[in-house]
Design a protein around this motif. Structure first.
Motif, PDB file in Angstrom:
ATOM      1  N   SER A 213      83.768 -15.250-121.292  1.00  0.00           N
ATOM      2  CA  SER A 213      83.664 -15.300-120.076  1.00  0.00           C
ATOM      3  C   SER A 213      82.440 -14.452-119.324  1.00  0.00           C
ATOM      4  N   ASN A 214      81.788 -13.741-120.414  1.00  0.00           N
ATOM      5  CA  ASN A 214      80.824 -12.970-119.915  1.00  0.00           C
ATOM      6  C   ASN A 214      81.166 -11.629-119.202  1.00  0.00           C
ATOM      7  N   GLU A 215      82.436 -11.315-119.381  1.00  0.00           N
ATOM      8  CA  GLU A 215      82.944  -9.962-118.377  1.00  0.00           C
ATOM      9  C   GLU A 215      82.979  -8.858-119.771  1.00  0.00           C
ATOM     10  N   TYR A 216      82.657  -9.222-120.841  1.00  0.00           N
ATOM     11  CA  TYR A 216      82.746  -8.128-121.841  1.00  0.00           C
ATOM     12  C   TYR A 216      81.119  -7.602-122.292  1.00  0.00           C
ATOM     13  N   SER A 217      80.501  -7.038-121.267  1.00  0.00           N
ATOM     14  CA  SER A 217      79.277  -6.531-121.380  1.00  0.00           C
ATOM     15  C   SER A 217      79.156  -5.259-120.851  1.00  0.00           C
ATOM     16  N   TYR A 218      78.466  -4.403-121.817  1.00  0.00           N
ATOM     17  CA  TYR A 218      78.205  -3.021-121.429  1.00  0.00           C
ATOM     18  C   TYR A 218      77.422  -2.873-119.861  1.00  0.00           C
ATOM     19  N   PHE A 219      76.534  -4.008-119.786  1.00  0.00           N
ATOM     20  CA  PHE A 219      75.645  -3.869-118.630  1.00  0.00           C
ATOM     21  C   PHE A 219      76.332  -4.787-117.250  1.00  0.00           C
ATOM     22  N   GLY A 220      77.593  -5.035-117.426  1.00  0.00           N
ATOM     23  CA  GLY A 220      78.332  -5.811-116.461  1.00  0.00           C
ATOM     24  C   GLY A 220      78.698  -7.375-116.378  1.00  0.00           C
ATOM     25  N   ALA A 221      79.327  -7.551-115.950  1.00  0.00           N
ATOM     26  CA  ALA A 221      79.719  -9.077-115.825  1.00  0.00           C
ATOM     27  C   ALA A 221      78.542 -10.013-115.237  1.00  0.00           C
ATOM     28  N   VAL A 222      78.541 -11.134-115.706  1.00  0.00           N
ATOM     29  CA  VAL A 222      77.571 -12.215-115.240  1.00  0.00           C
ATOM     30  C   VAL A 222      78.269 -12.995-114.325  1.00  0.00           C
ATOM     31  N   ASN A 223      77.684 -13.363-112.969  1.00  0.00           N
ATOM     32  CA  ASN A 223      78.145 -14.051-112.165  1.00  0.00           C
ATOM     33  C   ASN A 223      77.882 -15.483-112.211  1.00  0.00           C
ATOM     34  N   ASN A 224      78.740 -16.519-111.920  1.00  0.00           N
ATOM     35  CA  ASN A 224      78.263 -18.131-112.096  1.00  0.00           C
ATOM     36  C   ASN A 224      77.693 -18.413-110.828  1.00  0.00           C
ATOM     37  N   PRO A 225      76.493 -18.934-110.893  1.00  0.00           N
ATOM     38  CA  PRO A 225      75.718 -19.191-109.679  1.00  0.00           C
ATOM     39  C   PRO A 225      76.288 -20.376-108.799  1.00  0.00           C
ATOM     40  N   TRP A 226      77.207 -21.225-109.335  1.00  0.00           N
ATOM     41  CA  TRP A 226      77.958 -22.214-108.413  1.00  0.00           C
ATOM     42  C   TRP A 226      78.928 -21.265-107.705  1.00  0.00           C
ATOM     43  N   ASP A 227      79.529 -20.373-108.010  1.00  0.00           N
ATOM     44  CA  ASP A 227      80.498 -19.292-107.243  1.00  0.00           C
ATOM     45  C   ASP A 227      80.553 -17.867-107.737  1.00  0.00           C
ATOM     46  N   LEU A 228      79.860 -17.279-107.040  1.00  0.00           N
ATOM     47  CA  LEU A 228      79.711 -15.860-107.630  1.00  0.00           C
ATOM     48  C   LEU A 228      80.815 -15.175-108.081  1.00  0.00           C
ATOM     49  N   SER A 229      81.759 -15.525-107.581  1.00  0.00           N
ATOM     50  CA  SER A 229      83.342 -14.999-107.999  1.00  0.00           C
ATOM     51  C   SER A 229      83.819 -15.135-109.071  1.00  0.00           C
ATOM     52  N   ARG A 230      83.307 -16.250-109.794  1.00  0.00           N
ATOM     53  CA  ARG A 230      83.777 -16.874-110.932  1.00  0.00           C
ATOM     54  C   ARG A 230      83.020 -16.431-112.326  1.00  0.00           C
TER      55      ARG A 230
END
Length: 479
Positions: free
Chosen positions: A124-141
């Protein structure tokens, strides 16, 4: 300009309508403008490297002057390479990964380093020390993982190309969720030298781009034997042969009806069937095949991959390598414990512990060895299937990009890889290409080919993209 193919960008560069520096600046400006919204990049170049621009001017490659972004587990000389972990937050490699070096030699110009799940462990790219990445199609996803930063950057056109890696689906799943094309070549095709390892028998470098043709051009430049990687296969150099027409006459495409039935989202099921119908309309023949041991793949993978991670990450103890705790320590074991607790995120710690347990006395035979047997059975299943078909077309993910924080428990996240893991265990070339979106969110179709046959999956995707435009669609907020 940001919607031009690599061949079209090359024409602009070779005709001197634009210089490598000017083209790089177009994308670098987009990185600076949109990365605060996406968090797709950990590092953005302050300026384009003079050495890269000089190489681009001198190179005769079709890729000369094309910008790209590297996933942050590829070592880049003089540029921090952290694998999105606090453990390596200050690591500056004194050398380039082979993949990085080959693409630089081809004249490509680096814009920065892409965010990712820590040590490539996540979907999901939520497990990063530098913070989650947002999906450009829907920033909440989520954008998918672990190569979510690479996928989001390409989808939002911060770069035309990004390197990525795939262990159990880390190229295909984010490519599907971000509406781009991504390919993992056969295991051993691309050098792993200079890649920070997660699971050494599974990790493979790959490419993300808008189209199959773009992926093919970059893959050709980065693949090939490397004496520095003992798992690199010695073979004739691979050359991408782009198809000139959409006809798929004579192509035998394997489908797995059970996998399609497992799609609980009827919209994704319809989109998948529509894509298969398009293949048939261009002359392909659909043939039902079976992978009888595929339902064991997720369980086997989450024994094997953590076991290898446990061994690979043991070196990061705060003394030999990695973050060292500044807290007072009673003894060396206390220092190890504090450094690793601070340096590794929760998901990485979970997988290290699972892998260490699976390799421990009393469990090794019952779990690790059994998982290896299942891996062999799955490989044999694929061999049987490819005796009947040229290629397989199956789902990538059972769902569209899900909301951030929606899968807080590890098990439901692991199940997201159910369709991508089997091909990874077999070491096969596989890719995701965009198909009909669902409720405004991208969906991908996975193409799997026989070992060492990247050509068949890329050419099938390229022919599909000659008659569809799903791969050209962009999220409106980044137009």
């Amino acid at each position: 300009m940001i919607n031009l193919s690599l061949r079209e960008l090359n024409q602009l560069l070779t005709s001197k309508q634009i210089s490598p520096a000017e083209l790089g600046s177009v994308y670098l400006d987009r990185c600076r403008q949109f990365n605060p919204t996406l968090n797709a990049l950990i590092h953005v170049q302050n300026d384009l490297a003079a050495a890269d621009l000089l190489t681009a001017d001198r190179s005769q490659s079709i890729l000369a002057g094309i910008p790209l972004i590297h996933k942050d587990l590829f070592s880049t000389k003089g540029v921090t390479t952290s694998a999105a972990s606090r453990m390596l937050a200050d690591y500056v490699p004194p050398f380039d990964a082979t993949v990085v070096g080959r693409l630089r030699d081809a004249g490509m110009v680096s814009l920065g380093k892409a965010n990712m799940d820590e040590f490539a462990m996540g979907s999901s790219n939520e497990y990063s020390y530098f913070g989650a990445v947002n999906n450009p199609w829907d920033l909440s996803r989520v954008p998918g993982g672990s190569s979510g930063g690479s996928a989001a950057a390409v989808a939002a056109r911060l770069t035309p190309v990004a390197t990525a890696s795939d262990t159990g689906g880390s190229i295909r799943q984010p490519a599907a969720m971000c509406g781009i094309t991504g390919i993992k070549p056969s295991y051993g095709r691309a050098s792993r030298y200079g890649m920070i390892a997660f699971a050494s028998s599974l990790d493979q470098a790959g490419v993300m781009a808008v189209s199959a043709d773009d992926c093919g051009l970059v893959l050709e430049a980065m693949m090939g034997h490397d004496d520095k990687d003992s798992t690199s296969i010695l073979a004739e150099p691979w050359r991408w042969q782009a198809p000139q027409e959409a006809s798929m006459q004579g192509l035998k495409v394997g489908v797995i009806p059970d996998w399609i039935e497992q799609l609980k989202d009827n919209d994704i099921k319809r989109s998948t069937q529509q894509a298969l119908d398009t293949l048939v309309s261009k002359g392909a023949e659909l043939i039902e095949v079976d992978l009888p041991h595929a339902d064991l793949a997720v369980a086997a993978y989450y024994i094997l991959a953590p076991a290898e991670a446990s061994a690979n990450l043991a070196r990061f103890d705060g003394i030999r390598y990695g973050h060292q705790s500044a807290e007072p320590c009673d003894d060396i074991n206390d220092m190890y414990r504090k450094s690793r607790n601070e340096g590794f995120g929760q998901e990485v710690q979970r997988r290290i512990m699972l892998g260490t347990w699976a390799l421990s006395s009393g469990y090794y035979d019952d779990y690790y060895c059994q998982a290896q047997r299942i891996r062999r059975l799955i490989s044999e299943d694929f061999k049987q299937a490819f005796s009947k078909v040229d290629i397989m077309a199956v789902p990538v993910s059972p769902e569209v990009a899900f909301k951030q924080g929606e899968k807080s428990d590890g098990v439901s996240m692991y199940q997201a890889d159910q369709f991508t893991i089997p091909a990874s265990l077999a070491g096969l070339p596989c890719m995701s290409m965009p198909i009909q979106p669902v409720r405004g969110l991208p969906v991908g179709l996975q193409l799997i080919g026989p070992y060492f046959n990247e050509q068949v999956i890329l050419s099938t995707a390229a022919r599909f993209q000659l008659v569809t435009d799903y791969h050209l669609q962009m999220p409106e907020a980044f137009l």
